[in-house]
Structure formats: C-alpha cells, structure tokens
Design a protein around this motif. Structure first.
Motif, PDB file in Angstrom:
ATOM      1  N   THR A  73       0.831  -1.209   0.000  1.00  0.00           N
ATOM      2  CA  THR A  73       0.000   0.000   0.000  1.00  0.00           C
ATOM      3  C   THR A  73       0.864   1.257   0.000  1.00  0.00           C
ATOM      4  OG1 THR A  73      -0.117  -0.118   2.421  1.00  0.00           O
ATOM      5  CG2 THR A  73      -1.926  -1.122   1.182  1.00  0.00           C
ATOM      6  N   ASP A  74       2.160   1.086  -0.213  1.00  0.00           N
ATOM      7  CA  ASP A  74       3.103   2.201  -0.160  1.00  0.00           C
ATOM      8  C   ASP A  74       3.344   2.767  -1.554  1.00  0.00           C
ATOM      9  OD1 ASP A  74       5.100   3.765   1.485  1.00  0.00           O
ATOM     10  OD2 ASP A  74       6.447   2.884   0.003  1.00  0.00           O
ATOM     11  N   THR A  75       3.698   4.044  -1.610  1.00  0.00           N
ATOM     12  CA  THR A  75       3.958   4.700  -2.888  1.00  0.00           C
ATOM     13  C   THR A  75       5.111   4.044  -3.637  1.00  0.00           C
ATOM     14  OG1 THR A  75       3.244   6.771  -1.856  1.00  0.00           O
ATOM     15  CG2 THR A  75       4.309   6.932  -3.993  1.00  0.00           C
ATOM     16  N   THR A  76       6.091   3.494  -2.915  1.00  0.00           N
ATOM     17  CA  THR A  76       7.210   2.831  -3.595  1.00  0.00           C
ATOM     18  C   THR A  76       6.706   1.644  -4.422  1.00  0.00           C
ATOM     19  OG1 THR A  76       7.655   1.499  -1.610  1.00  0.00           O
ATOM     20  CG2 THR A  76       8.920   3.520  -1.877  1.00  0.00           C
ATOM     21  N   TYR A  77       5.695   0.958  -3.915  1.00  0.00           N
ATOM     22  CA  TYR A  77       5.109  -0.185  -4.637  1.00  0.00           C
ATOM     23  C   TYR A  77       4.385   0.298  -5.881  1.00  0.00           C
ATOM     24  CZ  TYR A  77       1.923  -4.093  -5.608  1.00  0.00           C
ATOM     25  OH  TYR A  77       1.201  -5.098  -6.208  1.00  0.00           O
ATOM     26  N   TYR A  78       3.574   1.336  -5.734  1.00  0.00           N
ATOM     27  CA  TYR A  78       2.842   1.861  -6.887  1.00  0.00           C
ATOM     28  C   TYR A  78       3.806   2.392  -7.949  1.00  0.00           C
ATOM     29  CZ  TYR A  78      -1.183   1.692  -3.708  1.00  0.00           C
ATOM     30  OH  TYR A  78      -2.159   1.283  -2.841  1.00  0.00           O
ATOM     31  N   SER A  79       4.879   3.026  -7.497  1.00  0.00           N
ATOM     32  CA  SER A  79       5.873   3.538  -8.434  1.00  0.00           C
ATOM     33  C   SER A  79       6.544   2.389  -9.193  1.00  0.00           C
ATOM     34  CB  SER A  79       6.928   4.356  -7.686  1.00  0.00           C
ATOM     35  OG  SER A  79       7.873   4.896  -8.576  1.00  0.00           O
ATOM     36  N   LEU A  80       6.836   1.296  -8.480  1.00  0.00           N
ATOM     37  CA  LEU A  80       7.411   0.116  -9.130  1.00  0.00           C
ATOM     38  C   LEU A  80       6.464  -0.439 -10.179  1.00  0.00           C
ATOM     39  CD1 LEU A  80       9.481  -2.192  -9.411  1.00  0.00           C
ATOM     40  CD2 LEU A  80       8.301  -3.342  -7.502  1.00  0.00           C
ATOM     41  N   LEU A  81       5.180  -0.544  -9.842  1.00  0.00           N
ATOM     42  CA  LEU A  81       4.193  -1.050 -10.814  1.00  0.00           C
ATOM     43  C   LEU A  81       4.133  -0.143 -12.045  1.00  0.00           C
ATOM     44  CD1 LEU A  81       1.142  -2.158  -8.600  1.00  0.00           C
ATOM     45  CD2 LEU A  81       3.013  -3.556  -9.507  1.00  0.00           C
ATOM     46  N   GLY A  82       4.210   1.169 -11.819  1.00  0.00           N
ATOM     47  CA  GLY A  82       4.199   2.107 -12.932  1.00  0.00           C
ATOM     48  C   GLY A  82       5.406   1.940 -13.838  1.00  0.00           C
ATOM     49  N   THR A  83       6.560   1.691 -13.215  1.00  0.00           N
ATOM     50  CA  THR A  83       7.777   1.457 -13.991  1.00  0.00           C
ATOM     51  C   THR A  83       7.663   0.170 -14.809  1.00  0.00           C
ATOM     52  OG1 THR A  83       9.169   2.646 -12.420  1.00  0.00           O
ATOM     53  CG2 THR A  83      10.261   1.030 -13.823  1.00  0.00           C
ATOM     54  N   MET A  84       7.149  -0.893 -14.193  1.00  0.00           N
ATOM     55  CA  MET A  84       6.988  -2.166 -14.891  1.00  0.00           C
ATOM     56  C   MET A  84       5.995  -2.046 -16.052  1.00  0.00           C
ATOM     57  SD  MET A  84       7.012  -4.784 -11.619  1.00  0.00           S
ATOM     58  CE  MET A  84       6.853  -6.276 -12.625  1.00  0.00           C
ATOM     59  N   LYS A  85       4.952  -1.255 -15.837  1.00  0.00           N
ATOM     60  CA  LYS A  85       3.938  -1.097 -16.886  1.00  0.00           C
ATOM     61  C   LYS A  85       4.520  -0.474 -18.139  1.00  0.00           C
ATOM     62  CE  LYS A  85      -0.802   0.428 -17.663  1.00  0.00           C
ATOM     63  NZ  LYS A  85      -2.022   1.069 -17.094  1.00  0.00           N
ATOM     64  N   LYS A  86       5.550   0.341 -18.000  1.00  0.00           N
ATOM     65  CA  LYS A  86       6.182   0.958 -19.162  1.00  0.00           C
ATOM     66  C   LYS A  86       6.782  -0.082 -20.098  1.00  0.00           C
ATOM     67  CE  LYS A  86       8.244   4.938 -18.892  1.00  0.00           C
ATOM     68  NZ  LYS A  86       9.153   6.057 -18.535  1.00  0.00           N
ATOM     69  N   ALA A  87       7.043  -1.285 -19.554  1.00  0.00           N
ATOM     70  CA  ALA A  87       7.571  -2.386 -20.373  1.00  0.00           C
ATOM     71  C   ALA A  87       6.498  -3.446 -20.630  1.00  0.00           C
ATOM     72  CB  ALA A  87       8.771  -3.019 -19.673  1.00  0.00           C
ATOM     73  N   GLY A  88       5.248  -3.112 -20.307  1.00  0.00           N
ATOM     74  CA  GLY A  88       4.175  -4.067 -20.518  1.00  0.00           C
ATOM     75  C   GLY A  88       4.137  -5.178 -19.485  1.00  0.00           C
ATOM     76  N   LEU A  89       4.780  -4.956 -18.352  1.00  0.00           N
ATOM     77  CA  LEU A  89       4.829  -5.970 -17.295  1.00  0.00           C
ATOM     78  C   LEU A  89       3.777  -5.694 -16.222  1.00  0.00           C
ATOM     79  CD1 LEU A  89       8.717  -6.108 -16.752  1.00  0.00           C
ATOM     80  CD2 LEU A  89       7.334  -7.582 -18.233  1.00  0.00           C
ATOM     81  N   THR A  90       3.343  -6.740 -15.537  1.00  0.00           N
ATOM     82  CA  THR A  90       2.435  -6.603 -14.406  1.00  0.00           C
ATOM     83  C   THR A  90       3.142  -7.095 -13.153  1.00  0.00           C
ATOM     84  OG1 THR A  90       1.462  -8.827 -14.514  1.00  0.00           O
ATOM     85  CG2 THR A  90       0.531  -7.137 -15.972  1.00  0.00           C
ATOM     86  N   ARG A  91       2.475  -6.978 -12.009  1.00  0.00           N
ATOM     87  CA  ARG A  91       3.091  -7.416 -10.757  1.00  0.00           C
ATOM     88  C   ARG A  91       3.327  -8.923 -10.758  1.00  0.00           C
ATOM     89  NH1 ARG A  91       2.804  -9.958  -6.958  1.00  0.00           N
ATOM     90  NH2 ARG A  91       2.781  -8.421  -5.281  1.00  0.00           N
ATOM     91  N   ASN A  92       2.644  -9.659 -11.621  1.00  0.00           N
ATOM     92  CA  ASN A  92       2.841 -11.113 -11.709  1.00  0.00           C
ATOM     93  C   ASN A  92       4.090 -11.501 -12.491  1.00  0.00           C
ATOM     94  OD1 ASN A  92       0.414 -11.671 -10.278  1.00  0.00           O
ATOM     95  ND2 ASN A  92      -0.773 -11.307 -12.154  1.00  0.00           N
ATOM     96  N   ASP A  93       4.737 -10.513 -13.098  1.00  0.00           N
ATOM     97  CA  ASP A  93       5.949 -10.796 -13.876  1.00  0.00           C
ATOM     98  C   ASP A  93       7.215 -10.708 -13.031  1.00  0.00           C
ATOM     99  OD1 ASP A  93       4.900 -11.268 -16.562  1.00  0.00           O
ATOM    100  OD2 ASP A  93       4.276  -9.157 -16.508  1.00  0.00           O
ATOM    101  N   ALA A  94       7.062 -10.461 -11.741  1.00  0.00           N
ATOM    102  CA  ALA A  94       8.214 -10.402 -10.841  1.00  0.00           C
ATOM    103  C   ALA A  94       7.776 -10.876  -9.465  1.00  0.00           C
ATOM    104  CB  ALA A  94       8.769  -8.982 -10.763  1.00  0.00           C
TER     105      ALA A  94
END
Length: 329
Positions: A142-163
């Motif tokens: 629920t932390d901003t660092t997590y949301y920021s990570l998801l946003g970074t992954m999305k730039k490569a078409g990745l989801t949280r299930n890809d890591a």
C-alpha cells in the motif's frame, strides 16, 4: 556596596532579556505539522533544518511535529481538520480525493520521484523490461514505492505477476537487498545509502526510464487554503528555504540537521550521502522550488485510475495549487 549594585543591575538586565525573549516566543503562532513517519528520518531534513535554523521562527511560527501513520493517514487528518497541515507524497491527493478527502498539495519538494529503482552493480537494471522475473523488495503493498514500481513495470508491458515483489517493511526492504536475497529494490534515497553501508554495491536506474511518481509534498485542506493562506505561505516558504540550504550548501545543511537530530551525531558522512542522492535525483531540475508539474501529475493520476488504485479521476485543480510558490505567490 558598589559590587552589590552592579550585581543587582546585571541580574535585572538578565531578567529583562529573559522576559523579552519569552515575550517574543509568546508572539509565535503555535502550529502542529503532521509528518507521515518519524521526524528523525533524513527525508524530513528540509523541515528539521527550517526549525533548527530559525526559518519557522522568523516567519512567526512555533512548529511542533507530530508523527502520523503514513501519507494517506496524514491527508485524512488534515482533511478532517484534526491537523492544519501535513506532509505526504505528491501522489497522495490523487488517492484521497477519490474518497472525498478535501486536501491539495501546496508545495512539492523536488521535480523528481522519491522512489529509486536500485539493483546490484554486478547485475545492473537499466530498463523496466529487465525487472521481469526478478525478486524485488518494496516497503508495503500500500506504499507509494510499490505503486511507483508497478508504474515502472507497466512501461515495459509488465504486471506485478511478472516479478516476485516482496513487501519487507522499512528495514527489510534494504536489508534483504543488501544481503543479496533480492535483485532489486524500489526505495527512497535513505534505503539506498543503508544498503551501501550494509555492503551492497548499488546501481540506480536512470529515473527517466521509470515511472514519473512524485517527491514529497506539503498538504493543506481546501478550508485552510481559503481561510488562512498566510499561514500556509509561511510554512511553505520556510520549508523551501530548508530544502534550498541542502541544495546550495550540503555541508552546512548536514551540520544543521545533525544539530536538530542529535541521534545522527557521528553519522555526518552517511547523511551527506543521503543529501547528495536527494540533490541528484529528487530536488534537482525544478524550475521553481516547490512547484507542481501539472502534466506529470496528470500522468500519475491516469496510471492510478487505469490500475484501479482509485475509482475515478479528479480535476487537476482539486489536487494542487502553485499559489504559494515562486511566481504563483
């Protein structure tokens, strides 16, 4: 007799000086500033320096810092009128406005993101696509660092299930990384320095490759902005002056900060490393100190809506105001 008279006169002068000082302090307006985490964290150096160097006092304020339970909690307390003003991340109004909490960012401390993507020098990660399949630590889901990570992954078409993303807490987030049990970490500058001190050789992804989340922000309620803009102006100006000292004279800033937080005495070199990271990645490149970039905020909100983190978008002018910074004064 002459010595006695001299002593009495000296005592009277001291008493008058003390009384004058007390009278001056009595004129200061007492204000509670709600922080999202303990004030001893270097992230809050601009505020602590502003207090130590007398910037708040010069503005006529007697500021007391109280610790909340994270940025969203701070926003809720400020929005409810339980605290006049507080701190969070620039993203926070996006999250809470969707739930009807009437707060805005009134100053943003830097043009960069508070979240850095760190990896090991021997296996550096330079692009979002390289996060695929990696074990990555964040503080919490629920932390901003997590949301920021998801946003970074999305730039490569990745989801949280890809890591393999692990919520490890404020200490575990860097400890697991430093111990080599995680290949990457989404964290704030302090954690990068902690990992280095823990023996890790750290590589930092160019933030331009990642998600454009926000730096720390000062939050105020719609009501306070309307009813007492002068108070907000004083707090914003003093805080930005503390930030400016870190940018212009890091050594003086370290000395002031350690004086404000004696528990860091003897750790001046570490604090300087933290300040250097803030200057390079977080504070830098802001055309007007404290100013919110509306385009960046709009993109952040679009991401939060697309991911279902918030149910709907709010008008941008409900999320921030630049009236208290730079040319917006």
């Amino acid at each position: 007799m002459k010595k006695l008279i001299t002593a009495l006169m000296l005592g009277a002068c001291v008493s008058m000086a003390s009384a004058s000082a007390l009278a001056a302090d009595a004129k200061l307006e007492p204000i509670t500033y709600l922080l999202p985490a303990p004030k001893t964290l270097p992230a809050f150096a601009p505020w602590l320096i502003a207090q130590e160097e007398g910037y708040f006092k010069d503005a006529g304020l007697d500021v007391t810092f109280v610790t909340g339970k994270g940025g969203v909690d701070v926003a809720k307390q400020v929005g409810a009128g339980n605290a006049p003003i507080g701190g969070a991340i620039g993203d926070t109004p996006v999250i809470v406005r969707a739930n009807g909490i009437p707060v805005k960012s009134v100053a943003l401390l830097g043009a960069g993101s508070l979240t850095l993507i760190a990896s090991h020098d021997k296996d550096p990660i330079d692009k979002p696509a390289q996060l695929k399949g990696k074990t990555i630590t964040v503080m919490a889901y629920t932390d901003t660092t997590y949301y920021s990570l998801l946003g970074t992954m999305k730039k490569a078409g990745l989801t949280r299930n890809d890591a393999d993303i692990q919520a490890a807490g404020p200490a575990g987030v860097w400890q697991l990384f430093a111990a080599g049990k995680a290949q990457a970490m989404a964290g704030v500058p302090e954690w990068v320095v902690s990992a280095r001190n823990g023996g890790a050789k750290v590589h930092i992804m160019d933030p331009a490759q990642g998600f454009d989340s926000m730096a720390q922000a000062i939050l105020a309620s719609d009501e306070l902005i309307k009813q007492n803009p002068q108070l907000i102006q004083k707090i914003v100006s003093a805080t930005l002056k503390g930030m400016a000292l870190i940018m212009k004279d890091p050594d003086a800033a370290v000395a002031a900060y350690v004086k404000a937080v004696p528990s860091h005495k003897g750790q001046e070199a570490t604090i300087r490393q933290v300040f250097d990271l803030y200057n390079k990645y977080v504070y830098a490149n802001q055309k007007v100190l404290g100013e919110m970039n509306a385009d960046r905020l709009s993109k952040v909100q679009d991401f939060y809506v697309s991911e279902g983190i918030v149910s709907k978008a709010a008008p941008l002018d409900e999320l921030y105001t630049n009236q208290f910074v730079g040319t917006g004064k």
